[in-house]
Design a protein around this motif. Structure first.
Motif, PDB file in Angstrom:
ATOM      1  N   GLY A 177       0.635  -1.065  -0.227  1.00  0.00           N
ATOM      2  CA  GLY A 177       0.300   0.223  -0.055  1.00  0.00           C
ATOM      3  C   GLY A 177       0.959   1.534   0.507  1.00  0.00           C
ATOM      4  O   GLY A 177       2.048   1.402   0.059  1.00  0.00           O
ATOM      5  N   CYS A 178       0.166   2.391  -0.049  1.00  0.00           N
ATOM      6  CA  CYS A 178       0.756   3.977  -0.382  1.00  0.00           C
ATOM      7  C   CYS A 178      -0.273   4.448   0.456  1.00  0.00           C
ATOM      8  O   CYS A 178      -1.420   4.909  -0.218  1.00  0.00           O
ATOM      9  CB  CYS A 178       1.288   4.263  -1.751  1.00  0.00           C
ATOM     10  N   GLY A 179       0.534   5.457   1.005  1.00  0.00           N
ATOM     11  CA  GLY A 179       0.229   6.583   1.720  1.00  0.00           C
ATOM     12  C   GLY A 179      -0.105   8.144   0.889  1.00  0.00           C
ATOM     13  O   GLY A 179      -0.361   8.717   1.225  1.00  0.00           O
ATOM     14  N   HIS A 180       0.273   7.854  -0.295  1.00  0.00           N
ATOM     15  CA  HIS A 180       0.130   8.964  -1.149  1.00  0.00           C
ATOM     16  C   HIS A 180      -1.309   9.082  -1.841  1.00  0.00           C
ATOM     17  O   HIS A 180      -2.004  10.229  -2.259  1.00  0.00           O
ATOM     18  CB  HIS A 180       0.740   9.168  -2.554  1.00  0.00           C
ATOM     19  N   GLY A 181      -2.426   8.144  -1.603  1.00  0.00           N
ATOM     20  CA  GLY A 181      -3.577   8.665  -1.927  1.00  0.00           C
ATOM     21  C   GLY A 181      -3.813   8.846  -3.421  1.00  0.00           C
ATOM     22  O   GLY A 181      -5.060   9.756  -3.556  1.00  0.00           O
ATOM     23  N   VAL A 234      -4.111  21.743  -8.340  1.00  0.00           N
ATOM     24  CA  VAL A 234      -4.166  20.706  -9.299  1.00  0.00           C
ATOM     25  C   VAL A 234      -3.939  19.265  -8.315  1.00  0.00           C
ATOM     26  O   VAL A 234      -4.177  18.058  -8.233  1.00  0.00           O
ATOM     27  CB  VAL A 234      -4.096  20.589 -10.769  1.00  0.00           C
ATOM     28  N   ALA A 235      -2.556  19.744  -7.595  1.00  0.00           N
ATOM     29  CA  ALA A 235      -1.740  18.869  -7.760  1.00  0.00           C
ATOM     30  C   ALA A 235      -2.900  17.725  -6.106  1.00  0.00           C
ATOM     31  O   ALA A 235      -1.998  16.279  -5.454  1.00  0.00           O
ATOM     32  CB  ALA A 235      -0.095  18.937  -7.133  1.00  0.00           C
ATOM     33  N   ALA A 236      -2.657  18.825  -5.239  1.00  0.00           N
ATOM     34  CA  ALA A 236      -3.435  18.761  -4.100  1.00  0.00           C
ATOM     35  C   ALA A 236      -5.016  18.010  -4.051  1.00  0.00           C
ATOM     36  O   ALA A 236      -5.187  16.949  -3.308  1.00  0.00           O
ATOM     37  CB  ALA A 236      -3.904  20.084  -3.055  1.00  0.00           C
ATOM     38  N   ALA A 237      -6.142  17.961  -5.504  1.00  0.00           N
ATOM     39  CA  ALA A 237      -6.321  17.545  -5.452  1.00  0.00           C
ATOM     40  C   ALA A 237      -6.811  16.398  -6.179  1.00  0.00           C
ATOM     41  O   ALA A 237      -7.497  15.131  -5.704  1.00  0.00           O
ATOM     42  CB  ALA A 237      -7.272  18.020  -6.922  1.00  0.00           C
ATOM     43  N   LEU A 238      -5.697  15.897  -6.718  1.00  0.00           N
ATOM     44  CA  LEU A 238      -4.680  14.656  -8.296  1.00  0.00           C
ATOM     45  C   LEU A 238      -4.492  13.635  -6.746  1.00  0.00           C
ATOM     46  O   LEU A 238      -4.641  12.037  -6.523  1.00  0.00           O
ATOM     47  CB  LEU A 238      -4.302  15.185  -8.571  1.00  0.00           C
ATOM     48  N   GLU A 239      -3.552  14.217  -5.832  1.00  0.00           N
ATOM     49  CA  GLU A 239      -2.578  13.444  -4.973  1.00  0.00           C
ATOM     50  C   GLU A 239      -2.731  13.892  -3.531  1.00  0.00           C
ATOM     51  O   GLU A 239      -1.609  14.616  -3.583  1.00  0.00           O
ATOM     52  CB  GLU A 239      -1.226  13.817  -5.789  1.00  0.00           C
ATOM     53  N   PRO A 240      -3.477  13.998  -3.190  1.00  0.00           N
ATOM     54  CA  PRO A 240      -3.793  14.590  -1.386  1.00  0.00           C
ATOM     55  C   PRO A 240      -2.547  14.563  -0.749  1.00  0.00           C
ATOM     56  O   PRO A 240      -2.975  15.057   0.057  1.00  0.00           O
ATOM     57  CB  PRO A 240      -5.746  14.283  -1.339  1.00  0.00           C
ATOM     58  N   GLY A 241      -2.398  13.204  -0.255  1.00  0.00           N
ATOM     59  CA  GLY A 241      -1.474  12.788   0.137  1.00  0.00           C
ATOM     60  C   GLY A 241       0.215  12.718   0.132  1.00  0.00           C
ATOM     61  O   GLY A 241       0.837  12.791   0.903  1.00  0.00           O
ATOM     62  N   ALA A 242       0.463  13.374  -1.438  1.00  0.00           N
ATOM     63  CA  ALA A 242       1.275  13.456  -1.577  1.00  0.00           C
ATOM     64  C   ALA A 242       1.743  14.715  -1.282  1.00  0.00           C
ATOM     65  O   ALA A 242       1.957  15.670  -1.360  1.00  0.00           O
ATOM     66  CB  ALA A 242       1.405  12.728  -3.427  1.00  0.00           C
ATOM     67  N   PRO A 243       3.240  14.732  -1.506  1.00  0.00           N
ATOM     68  CA  PRO A 243       4.254  16.150  -1.585  1.00  0.00           C
ATOM     69  C   PRO A 243       4.176  16.812  -2.404  1.00  0.00           C
ATOM     70  O   PRO A 243       3.705  16.174  -3.306  1.00  0.00           O
ATOM     71  CB  PRO A 243       5.903  15.746  -1.793  1.00  0.00           C
ATOM     72  N   GLN A 244       4.163  18.338  -1.906  1.00  0.00           N
ATOM     73  CA  GLN A 244       3.936  18.606  -3.479  1.00  0.00           C
ATOM     74  C   GLN A 244       5.341  19.189  -4.450  1.00  0.00           C
ATOM     75  O   GLN A 244       5.659  18.700  -4.664  1.00  0.00           O
ATOM     76  CB  GLN A 244       3.545  20.612  -2.707  1.00  0.00           C
TER      77      GLN A 244
END
Length: 313
Positions: free
Chosen positions: A46-50, A158-168
């Motif tokens: 699994g991965c926490g980037h969601g 856009v990144a926050a919407a697409l990749e909510p748990g990933a670094p900016q």
């Protein structure tokens, strides 16, 4: 003579050699995958980037809650006894090797050290600037590691919407710059391109321009699966009718997922290829049929950027 490639092909075809965690790559047997044979290793389940578009939720339970694999270091050591020195191992294909728990657990760093000190070559794909923590290993084993950083957009909203748990994106871009400055071969993955979200000409050009200094740009379009598409529809409800037409009316079902209309995919990947050329980057598509767009001799996993291993008698 060095025979890692031949040995890997033999293992992947079922030679009776069984491994637990370091396994021949391409469990999906996708005929559009054109990369050379390699192994894959996922330190985490699994991965926490969601990321909304992520495909792992279709086969990993509780996929967005990453768990370290028990006794991983010892299992890796045992597996490597059956795998030829110099073989290529990818970290990771079903989870980011620098998923959030890695900052405290250091499991990826442990297996990186094991792989590199034993003579293996490593491909890393990540969205996290935490990869910079391991620069000392990349320097020590220069030429034996290639890093690919996924940057789908430079726009933080856009990144926050697409990749909510990933670094900016800014942190990922800094990782590209620092790795490149250190002489570590780096690729940027504009992957996936999600129709009507990050497929604009400006977005593609921004990512390619930001990647200048890296070696390679890799691009692929989003492939729809029921679980990931449901997440995207909830986040972008106005796009749902457009996706329905592009995928289910004009696209095609291929190898367990829906591909967008061929004309759309060709057009957007041509834009990415042209942007890569303008900024001095090699270009490859990933699991798309338009291989004529690829830089000759380049592979989407970046394995062509690895140093050759010494010949063995």
């Amino acid at each position: 003579m060095y025979t890692a490639g031949a040995e890997l092909i033999k293992v992947s075809r079922g030679s009776g050699v069984n491994t637990q965690v370091v396994k021949p790559f391409d469990p999906w047997r996708n005929p559009l995958c054109t990369c050379p044979p390699k192994y894959g290793l996922n330190p985490y389940t699994g991965c926490g980037h969601g990321c909304l578009y992520c495909y792992i939720t279709s086969y990993i339970p509780n996929a967005f809650s990453p768990r370290p694999k028990e006794g991983l270091a010892e299992r890796v050591r045992r597996d490597l006894e059956k795998i030829p020195r110099g073989a290529v191992v990818a970290l990771s294909n079903s989870s980011d090797p620098y998923t959030p728990p890695e900052a405290t657990l250091g499991l990826t760093r442990k297996v990186l050290h094991i792989l590199l000190e034993r003579g293996y070559r490593v491909l890393i794909t990540t969205k996290s600037p935490l990869v910079l923590r391991d620069l000392d290993l990349f320097r020590r084993y220069r030429g034996r590691v290639v890093v690919q950083i996924t940057i789908t957009t430079l726009r933080s909203d856009v990144a926050a919407a697409l990749e909510p748990g990933a670094p900016q994106p800014a942190g990922r871009l800094e990782a590209v710059r620092r790795l490149s400055a250190e002489g570590v071969p780096v690729g940027v993955r504009l992957d996936p391109i999600v129709p009507y979200v990050n497929d604009g000409v400006e977005n593609i050009e921004e990512v390619a321009a930001a990647a200048a200094g890296a070696a390679q740009l890799v691009a692929s379009t989003y492939k729809a699966k029921p679980d990931s598409l449901a997440r995207l529809r909830r986040a972008f409800p106005d796009k749902a009718p457009l996706w329905r037409r592009l995928y289910f009316e004009e696209g095609r079902y291929f190898h367990g997922q829906w591909y967008a209309a061929e004309s759309y995919r060709r057009n957007v990947l041509e834009l990415a290829a042209a942007a890569a050329r303008r900024h001095g980057l090699q270009f490859t598509v990933c699991r798309e049929e338009f291989t004529d767009l690829n830089t000759p001799g380049a592979y989407c996993d970046g394995s062509h950027l690895l140093a050759e291993v010494p010949q063995e008698e």
